[in-house]
Design an enzyme around this catalytic site. Structure first.
Site, short mmCIF file in Angstrom:
data_model
loop_
_atom_site.label_atom_id
_atom_site.label_comp_id
_atom_site.label_asym_id
_atom_site.label_seq_id
_atom_site.Cartn_x
_atom_site.Cartn_y
_atom_site.Cartn_z
N CYS A 88 0.88 -1.63 0.24
CA CYS A 88 -0.10 0.01 0.33
C CYS A 88 0.29 1.20 -0.21
CB CYS A 88 -1.13 0.26 1.19
SG CYS A 88 -1.13 -1.66 2.43
N HIS A 121 -2.67 6.07 5.16
CA HIS A 121 -0.88 6.10 5.53
C HIS A 121 -0.32 5.79 4.51
CE1 HIS A 121 -0.33 0.68 4.83
NE2 HIS A 121 0.43 1.24 6.85
#
Ligand SMILES: *[C@@H]1O[C@H](CO)[C@@H](O)[C@H](O)[C@H]1NC(C)=O
Ligand SMILES: *[C@@H]1O[C@H](CO)[C@@H](O)[C@H](O)[C@H]1NC(C)=O
Ligand SMILES: *[C@@H]1O[C@H](CO)[C@@H](O)[C@H](O)[C@H]1NC(C)=O
Length: 286
Positions: free
Chosen positions: A70, A126
């Site tokens: 990610c 993130h």
């Protein structure tokens, strides 16, 4: 001479069109951990009618590559840089790690803002939160509804890491405590769509994919309702290949999320919008 003049006029006309045509709305959807074989336009077992329709009307990107996890991919979407230029090539950012996407990089929403766009983000960040400066509303997003870490419990909105639990769902910068107990999508009733799937992980996973599909359908219904659809570019992509241990499937590609095989890096992706000159086909270019 004549040809040169014609070319010059054509050039000026297209420059004028560029300057005066209204820029499109952009909806950029990142489906977390969606595998190559987890979309209905490729695998008829997967029920994603809304995504299939958009993909088939638009351009299916058959050679769109992402990073295997990610943080590096999200970094690339927002900066345009490969992660080894931004220092985010190593892995993902874990909660206690005091770093993020370096502040010297200008992110896509900051650039869009300069062009007059309103910018909003919903979902997973993130890309660091050790200081406010690293968080979405300090990096070009007018509003943010989502979580700063890589994952959250879907009902409690907590993230437990090394036995420490923290609440991670925010409305802009404020914890959104009143959402505790609400599922961030609605998977239960979707499990019934897959009676033939015997593996629990796969069944739950497919239920979540169908819930995602319904959410995308709700977004396009709303765009249509308010008359935005004819002026909206939709970009859809996964952030990395599917994690097979959680029920994803990348067949016939080898490997999965976290690996450098195509199963970890070849993305399920498409673009959709009436401003695309050529539509309704599969693009095989990189
Ligand atoms: C799309 O990619 C898959 C997986 O790599 C490949 O098998 C398929 O032939 C590609 N389709 C086209 C039209 O190139
Ligand atoms: C987030 O905050 C804004 C501004 O205070 C408010 O209008 C909005 O309803 C809130 N969203 C949610 C989901 O609570
Ligand atoms: C889609 O919209 C319907 C109607 O408002 C709602 O009941 C449903 O929960 C929404 N689905 C998702 C996945 O958000």
């Amino acid at each position: 001479m004549n040809t040169l003049l014609q070319a010059l006029i054509l050039f000026l006309v297209s420059m004028l069109q560029l300057c005066y045509s209204k820029p499109p709305n952009i909806v950029f959807i990142v489906a977390d951990d969606l595998g190559w074989n987890d979309v209905g336009w490729r695998n008829e077992q997967v029920l994603t009618p809304n995504l299939d329709k958009l993909a088939r009307e638009g351009v299916i990107l058959n050679s769109s590559y992402v990073q295997p996890v990610c943080t590096p991919s999200r970094n690339a979407f927002l900066t345009g840089y490969f992660p080894f230029h931004t220092g985010l090539q190593h892995f993902v950012i874990f909660p206690p790690q005091p770093y993020g996407l370096p502040l010297k990089f200008t992110l896509l929403p900051e650039r869009l803002r300069k062009l007059g766009y309103d910018t909003h983000m919903v979902g997973k960040w993130h890309l660091g939160f050790c200081k406010w400066e690293y968080t979405p509303t300090y990096r070009g997003f007018d509003t943010f509804l989502g979580y700063y870490n890589g994952e959250e419990h879907y009902f409690s909105h907590d993230y437990t890491y090394q036995n420490k639990k923290g609440f991670d769902l925010r409305n802009n910068t404020k914890p959104l405590r009143e959402a505790t107990g609400d599922y961030s999508a609605v998977p239960e009733r979707y499990k019934d769509l897959y009676p033939a799937v015997k593996t629990q992980a796969r069944r739950t996973y497919l239920a979540m994919v169908s819930a995602l599909d319904e959410a995308v359908g709700n977004i396009t219904d709303t765009l249509k309702k308010y008359g935005y659809m004819d002026d909206t570019l939709i970009v859809f992509t996964t952030d990395n290949g599917g994690p097979v241990n959680w029920g994803a499937n990348n067949w016939p590609l080898r490997g999965a999320k976290v690996t450098l095989w195509e199963g970890g890096t070849k993305a399920s992706a498409f673009v959709h919008g009436p401003m695309l000159k050529k539509r309704g086909y599969t693009n095989t270019g990189l």
